[in-house]
Design a protein around this motif. Sequence first.
Motif, PDB file in Angstrom:
ATOM      1  N   MET A   1       0.839  -1.197   0.000  1.00  0.00           N
ATOM      2  CA  MET A   1       0.000   0.000   0.000  1.00  0.00           C
ATOM      3  C   MET A   1       0.880   1.256   0.000  1.00  0.00           C
ATOM      4  SD  MET A   1      -2.733  -1.347   2.863  1.00  0.00           S
ATOM      5  CE  MET A   1      -3.912  -0.003   2.733  1.00  0.00           C
ATOM      6  N   ARG A   2       0.397   2.319  -0.634  1.00  0.00           N
ATOM      7  CA  ARG A   2       1.141   3.581  -0.678  1.00  0.00           C
ATOM      8  C   ARG A   2       0.165   4.750  -0.758  1.00  0.00           C
ATOM      9  NH1 ARG A   2       3.948  -0.116  -3.010  1.00  0.00           N
ATOM     10  NH2 ARG A   2       6.236  -0.222  -3.092  1.00  0.00           N
ATOM     11  N   GLU A   3       0.357   5.702   0.123  1.00  0.00           N
ATOM     12  CA  GLU A   3      -0.367   6.962   0.018  1.00  0.00           C
ATOM     13  C   GLU A   3       0.555   8.093  -0.426  1.00  0.00           C
ATOM     14  OE1 GLU A   3      -3.912   7.240   3.105  1.00  0.00           O
ATOM     15  OE2 GLU A   3      -2.010   6.923   4.155  1.00  0.00           O
ATOM     16  N   LEU A   4       1.820   8.017  -0.041  1.00  0.00           N
ATOM     17  CA  LEU A   4       2.761   9.106  -0.296  1.00  0.00           C
ATOM     18  C   LEU A   4       3.671   8.803  -1.479  1.00  0.00           C
ATOM     19  CD1 LEU A   4       3.870   9.839   3.372  1.00  0.00           C
ATOM     20  CD2 LEU A   4       1.956  10.843   2.084  1.00  0.00           C
ATOM     21  N   PRO A   5       4.010   9.821  -2.260  1.00  0.00           N
ATOM     22  CA  PRO A   5       4.937   9.623  -3.379  1.00  0.00           C
ATOM     23  C   PRO A   5       6.375   9.532  -2.880  1.00  0.00           C
ATOM     24  CG  PRO A   5       4.356  11.923  -3.235  1.00  0.00           C
ATOM     25  CD  PRO A   5       3.530  11.214  -2.196  1.00  0.00           C
ATOM     26  N   ARG A   6       7.182   8.779  -3.592  1.00  0.00           N
ATOM     27  CA  ARG A   6       8.586   8.617  -3.220  1.00  0.00           C
ATOM     28  C   ARG A   6       9.308   9.957  -3.177  1.00  0.00           C
ATOM     29  NH1 ARG A   6      12.182   5.028  -7.081  1.00  0.00           N
ATOM     30  NH2 ARG A   6      10.594   3.478  -6.560  1.00  0.00           N
ATOM     31  N   ASP A   7       8.977  10.836  -4.135  1.00  0.00           N
ATOM     32  CA  ASP A   7       9.719  12.095  -4.187  1.00  0.00           C
ATOM     33  C   ASP A   7       9.430  13.008  -3.004  1.00  0.00           C
ATOM     34  OD1 ASP A   7       7.148  12.578  -5.127  1.00  0.00           O
ATOM     35  OD2 ASP A   7       7.757  13.934  -6.711  1.00  0.00           O
ATOM     36  N   LEU A   8       8.317  12.807  -2.317  1.00  0.00           N
ATOM     37  CA  LEU A   8       8.069  13.565  -1.091  1.00  0.00           C
ATOM     38  C   LEU A   8       8.973  13.066   0.033  1.00  0.00           C
ATOM     39  CD1 LEU A   8       6.591  15.560   0.706  1.00  0.00           C
ATOM     40  CD2 LEU A   8       4.785  13.839   1.020  1.00  0.00           C
TER      41      LEU A   8
END
Length: 299
Positions: A218-225
């Motif tokens: 699961m992922r809510e946040l982008p890697r670049d953040l």
Amino acid sequence: MKVLSAEDVRRAVPMSTAIDAVRDAFRELAAGNFVLPPRQIFGDGTVLVMSAYHSPTGTAVVKKIGIALDQVPAIRATVIWTGAGEQLVADGSSITTLRTGAVVGVATDLLASADASRLTLIGTGAQAPDQVRAVLAVRRIAAVTVTGRSADRAATLSRELAHEFPDVKFTPSTSIDEAIADADVVCCATSSATPLFTADALPARVHVNAIGAFRPTMRELPRDLLTTATTVLVDQREAALEESGEIVDAITSGELETADLVELGPALSAPPPATGRTVFKSVGIGPQDWAIAAALARA
């Protein structure tokens, strides 16, 4: 033995009390006063068992959670708290949403701008209202934008929260990018498997909380953040490395180091930088449940 319903939990522990209790529990964790076994996961994450033992008081908490994301409510749980000669059994779903909100309140109080006035909530499920309650408990928020997959649910939740907080302006939205463009604080409470936005969509100064993704898939946040944030705060490094899809992805890519993760407990005594974009990623740990259950036992 005390047996407490969801209504009993809400009456006994308001959000401000929950935030103080959870903050104290993380200080205790940092001091080494908890025995914290790894979370047990069964049925591909559909059943979880969490526990924590507080050495100074000799008290312990165990929580059993059943998760069905295609049902409402998605989380059903029971909490058992045991002390010297006493035992408490309480509705674990209400404790879970309350303590998850409370830890977001602790992190927001630590990292968000002191003059933060605009909150964006992404998600309209069971966890969502306590995210708002927690941020409003630690910052003078004037406006809240509520966004999610369903415009009807965003509108309904906005109306319900506006009734609870009549001095705050609540606005439903169907565009995440528009909703976060001028936010001071963003709370993510979804079951998304893909990032909800890109870092470029955020203001240069913003604090982002993410509590919805609790599995490596699961992922809510982008890697670049995560790789550009001034501070990436987690409730516990070990738990985040095992259960947070966003953290696992960023570290596996080599763009984020384990040493970059700041644990909440120590950060309360030595605050990390609170400038630029800051992130708090929580997967939830036993001392949070212990904190609320201990408060219930005292009530």
